[in-house]
Motif scaffolding. Structure first.
Motif, PDB file in Angstrom:
ATOM      1  N   THR A 190       3.128  -1.586   4.047  1.00 44.03           N
ATOM      2  CA  THR A 190       2.881  -0.206   3.840  1.00 44.03           C
ATOM      3  C   THR A 190       4.275   0.646   4.340  1.00 44.03           C
ATOM      4  N   LEU A 191       4.660   0.971   3.656  1.00 48.45           N
ATOM      5  CA  LEU A 191       6.140   1.948   3.811  1.00 48.45           C
ATOM      6  C   LEU A 191       5.826   3.383   3.597  1.00 48.45           C
ATOM      7  N   HIS A 192       5.609   3.996   4.598  1.00 47.65           N
ATOM      8  CA  HIS A 192       5.623   5.393   4.605  1.00 47.65           C
ATOM      9  C   HIS A 192       4.273   6.031   3.817  1.00 47.65           C
ATOM     10  N   ALA A 193       3.401   5.307   4.129  1.00 48.82           N
ATOM     11  CA  ALA A 193       2.143   5.737   3.773  1.00 48.82           C
ATOM     12  C   ALA A 193       1.645   6.852   4.802  1.00 48.82           C
TER      13      ALA A 193
ATOM     14  N   VAL B 246      -3.673   2.031  -9.661  1.00 54.24           N
ATOM     15  CA  VAL B 246      -3.760   3.482  -8.982  1.00 54.24           C
ATOM     16  C   VAL B 246      -5.133   3.368  -8.324  1.00 54.24           C
ATOM     17  N   GLY B 247      -4.853   4.058  -7.019  1.00 56.34           N
ATOM     18  CA  GLY B 247      -6.080   3.814  -5.986  1.00 56.34           C
ATOM     19  C   GLY B 247      -5.588   4.339  -4.813  1.00 56.34           C
ATOM     20  N   ASP B 248      -6.706   4.657  -3.800  1.00 50.85           N
ATOM     21  CA  ASP B 248      -6.747   5.167  -2.836  1.00 50.85           C
ATOM     22  C   ASP B 248      -6.885   3.825  -1.507  1.00 50.85           C
ATOM     23  N   ILE B 249      -5.756   4.072  -0.595  1.00 51.42           N
ATOM     24  CA  ILE B 249      -5.717   2.799   0.459  1.00 51.42           C
ATOM     25  C   ILE B 249      -7.224   2.962   1.194  1.00 51.42           C
ATOM     26  N   ASN B 250      -7.647   4.222   1.192  1.00 53.57           N
ATOM     27  CA  ASN B 250      -8.922   3.999   2.010  1.00 53.57           C
ATOM     28  C   ASN B 250     -10.169   3.672   1.292  1.00 53.57           C
TER      29      ASN B 250
ATOM     30  N   LEU C 224      -0.074  -0.708  -4.625  1.00 54.06           N
ATOM     31  CA  LEU C 224      -1.126   0.397  -4.990  1.00 54.06           C
ATOM     32  C   LEU C 224      -0.750   1.820  -4.740  1.00 54.06           C
ATOM     33  N   ASP C 225      -1.253   2.750  -5.448  1.00 54.62           N
ATOM     34  CA  ASP C 225      -0.647   4.267  -5.087  1.00 54.62           C
ATOM     35  C   ASP C 225      -1.870   5.165  -5.542  1.00 54.62           C
ATOM     36  N   LEU C 226      -1.790   6.435  -4.913  1.00 56.77           N
ATOM     37  CA  LEU C 226      -2.418   7.399  -5.683  1.00 56.77           C
ATOM     38  C   LEU C 226      -1.762   7.953  -6.821  1.00 56.77           C
ATOM     39  N   LYS C 227      -0.658   7.977  -7.053  1.00 56.75           N
ATOM     40  CA  LYS C 227      -0.121   8.668  -8.090  1.00 56.75           C
ATOM     41  C   LYS C 227      -0.157   7.850  -9.379  1.00 56.75           C
ATOM     42  N   LYS C 228      -0.837   8.415 -10.556  1.00 54.97           N
ATOM     43  CA  LYS C 228      -1.211   7.733 -11.886  1.00 54.97           C
ATOM     44  C   LYS C 228       0.369   7.642 -12.446  1.00 54.97           C
TER      45      LYS C 228
ATOM     46  N   PHE D  59       0.873  -1.079   0.014  1.00 53.45           N
ATOM     47  CA  PHE D  59       0.034  -0.057  -0.027  1.00 53.45           C
ATOM     48  C   PHE D  59       0.784   1.095   0.116  1.00 53.45           C
ATOM     49  N   GLY D  60       0.640   2.095  -0.938  1.00 53.50           N
ATOM     50  CA  GLY D  60       1.516   3.469  -1.056  1.00 53.50           C
ATOM     51  C   GLY D  60       2.960   2.935  -1.517  1.00 53.50           C
ATOM     52  N   SER D  61       2.743   2.138  -2.635  1.00 52.39           N
ATOM     53  CA  SER D  61       3.801   1.612  -2.995  1.00 52.39           C
ATOM     54  C   SER D  61       5.091   2.674  -3.735  1.00 52.39           C
TER      55      SER D  61
HETATM   56  C1  SAM Z   1       6.658   8.491   0.891  1.00 56.13           C
HETATM   57  S1  SAM Z   1       6.307   7.641  -0.459  1.00 56.13           S
HETATM   58  C2  SAM Z   1       6.965   6.008   0.045  1.00 56.13           C
HETATM   59  C3  SAM Z   1       6.875   4.806  -1.344  1.00 56.13           C
HETATM   60  C4  SAM Z   1       7.465   3.514  -1.153  1.00 56.13           C
HETATM   61  N1  SAM Z   1       6.427   2.884  -0.176  1.00 56.13           N
HETATM   62  C5  SAM Z   1       8.744   3.738  -0.124  1.00 56.13           C
HETATM   63  O1  SAM Z   1       8.821   3.242   0.809  1.00 56.13           O
HETATM   64  O2  SAM Z   1       9.692   3.995  -1.016  1.00 56.13           O
HETATM   65  C6  SAM Z   1       4.506   7.285   0.170  1.00 56.13           C
HETATM   66  C7  SAM Z   1       3.512   7.033  -0.934  1.00 56.13           C
HETATM   67  O3  SAM Z   1       2.426   6.543  -0.526  1.00 56.13           O
HETATM   68  C8  SAM Z   1       1.259   7.267  -1.289  1.00 56.13           C
HETATM   69  N2  SAM Z   1       0.012   7.252  -0.637  1.00 56.13           N
HETATM   70  C9  SAM Z   1      -0.087   8.146   0.742  1.00 56.13           C
HETATM   71  N3  SAM Z   1      -1.354   7.865   1.177  1.00 56.13           N
HETATM   72  C10 SAM Z   1      -1.981   7.049   0.237  1.00 56.13           C
HETATM   73  C11 SAM Z   1      -3.049   6.594   0.171  1.00 56.13           C
HETATM   74  N4  SAM Z   1      -4.106   7.084   0.886  1.00 56.13           N
HETATM   75  N5  SAM Z   1      -3.596   5.618  -0.828  1.00 56.13           N
HETATM   76  C12 SAM Z   1      -2.565   5.305  -1.804  1.00 56.13           C
HETATM   77  N6  SAM Z   1      -1.388   5.642  -1.805  1.00 56.13           N
HETATM   78  C13 SAM Z   1      -1.171   6.827  -0.534  1.00 56.13           C
HETATM   79  C14 SAM Z   1       1.833   8.239  -1.867  1.00 56.13           C
HETATM   80  O4  SAM Z   1       1.301   8.714  -3.031  1.00 56.13           O
HETATM   81  C15 SAM Z   1       3.258   7.931  -1.987  1.00 56.13           C
HETATM   82  O5  SAM Z   1       3.677   7.462  -3.053  1.00 56.13           O
END
Ligand code: SAM
Length: 385
Positions: free
Chosen positions: A255-258, A238-242, A212-216, A184-186
């Motif tokens: 989930t890393l840094h979501a 592409v999608g929102d975790i929520n 999965l990530d928000l950024k297309k 999640f938030g890849s």
């Molecule tokens: C700091 S980056 C970390 C990326 C990667 N996981 C890493 O550790 O290198 C956080 C990512 O989480 C995504 N993100 C944050 N909130 C999110 C959400 N609600 N749904 C999907 N992605 C989300 C952001 O778009 C961003 O690409």
């Protein structure tokens, strides 16, 4: 065998630098917060030391002691622990102490074993600098001859550290069917590719991984790389975790840094999907910071910076506690070194199904009411608590 004889024999072997590794376990008292201690020799700045890794319920702590001090420490451990397994350079010794400190000592010749002395991280790296890995070359971490680029060395270390966690988690994943993994938030997905590489290419696991990530645009790029590398069981969405609710069962959630409560949403989904493994490094945490109010902590909370950091630590403690209350063996661990980022706490949770007694929930409630906290994750997991 008498206790003193056992102690003398162990001391002698330690002083002769015969230790390869050891585990001391089975605390005499259930209330002992330390469950297990692992020992191994390490060499730091040319000094031979013994590293003690204390496994508490939720955290690991380390200390490196010079030999004689280590011998004394080891002796003292047998006041509180009843079992030990030592691997020496030529034999394995299993020790069991009775309630009255009678010693059972079983030794078995094992042939020559060598201690892995180096504390240097290079030794622990599962991916090696100098060997080209297609995904690392493609992501620009390595040049085509496998050399890690200087400016990418931190990333390389982080990827390796992450793979160590994946390697540890392997035992908790099913081996007899397709393993389902969600990240999640890849984001740019260095770690998603690393995970895929390690589990699929190196370990041959049958799996299906989704990032999965928000950024297309980022996701499209990652999908292209996966296709180019023919990583057929890896996909990016592409999608929102929520909002992501496509699954019914998942084996591992990463989930890393979501950001913020997206981490909590991912954790709650993981629990509901009965994930066997959860690896989560939270990011910015605002929820508790806006709720927290405790006159007893006024001296700390009057400082915005301290309040923010304290809230983040309290949030992760709450997350870890909630996971353990719903049947996960949970630990908070250091992800990468402090100097690189303060966001370095990894929540590692393995599903055991064992839930602590009601007293633990009471303690949790005392903590949240002290802070006037109403955690999102607790509300999400209500039906499991
Ligand atoms: C700091 S980056 C970390 C990326 C990667 N996981 C890493 O550790 O290198 C956080 C990512 O989480 C995504 N993100 C944050 N909130 C999110 C959400 N609600 N749904 C999907 N992605 C989300 C952001 O778009 C961003 O690409």
């Amino acid at each position: 065998m008498e206790l003193q004889t056992m102690q003398d024999q162990l001391t002698e072997r330690l002083l002769q630098q015969q230790l390869v590794s050891a585990t001391v376990s089975q605390p005499r008292l259930k209330s002992n917060d330390i469950k297990r201690i692992k020992l191994k020799p390490v060499e730091i700045k040319n000094e031979y030391l013994i590293q003690f890794e204390y496994q508490h319920e939720h955290v690991l702590k380390h200390e490196n002691l010079p030999l004689e001090e280590a011998c004394r420490k080891l002796e003292s451990l047998f006041n509180d622990f009843r079992q030990a397994l030592f691997q020496f350079t030529d034999e394995k010794v299993q020790i069991q102490l009775s309630k009255k400190f009678k010693v059972s000592w079983k030794a078995e010749q094992t042939g020559e074993k060598k201690a892995e002395l180096s504390h240097n991280r290079k030794k622990q790296y599962l991916l090696e600098d100098g060997i080209p890995y297609p995904f690392l070359v493609r992501l620009g971490v390595q040049s085509s001859d496998g050399k890690v680029k200087k400016q990418k060395y931190d990333k390389f270390r982080q990827i390796n550290r992450f793979i160590e966690f994946i390697d540890d988690a392997l035992a908790y994943l099913p081996q007899d069917r397709t393993v389902r993994i969600l990240d999640f938030g890849s984001g740019k997905s260095y770690l998603t590719f690393a995970l895929y590489h390690y589990l699929r290419i190196e370990k041959g696991l049958d799996l299906r991984v989704t990032g999965l990530d928000l950024k297309k645009e980022v996701i499209e790029e990652c999908q292209q790389i996966a296709e180019d590398l023919r990583y057929e069981q890896l996909e990016f969405l592409v999608g929102d975790i929520n909002d992501y609710n496509e699954e019914s069962a998942v084996d591992m959630v990463v989930t890393l840094h979501a950001c913020d409560v997206a981490t909590d949403m991912a954790l709650s989904r993981a629990v509901k999907w009965d994930a066997k493994v959860i690896l989560s490094v939270p990011c910015c945490q605002h929820e508790l910071n806006s709720q927290i109010a405790a006159s007893e902590l006024g001296i700390m909370l009057q400082h915005g910076l301290i309040k923010e950091r304290f809230s983040a630590l309290a949030t992760d403690s709450i997350r870890a506690e909630l996971l353990s209350l719903v049947g996960y063996e949970t630990q908070l661990m250091e992800f990468i070194d402090m100097e690189h980022t303060p966001k370095n706490i990894l929540i590692r949770a393995y599903k055991t199904g064992r839930k602590p007694g009601a007293g633990q929930f009471k303690k949790y409630k005392q903590f949240t009411s002290l802070l006037s906290a109403d955690p999102f994750l607790e509300n999400e997991l209500k039906e499991y608590l």
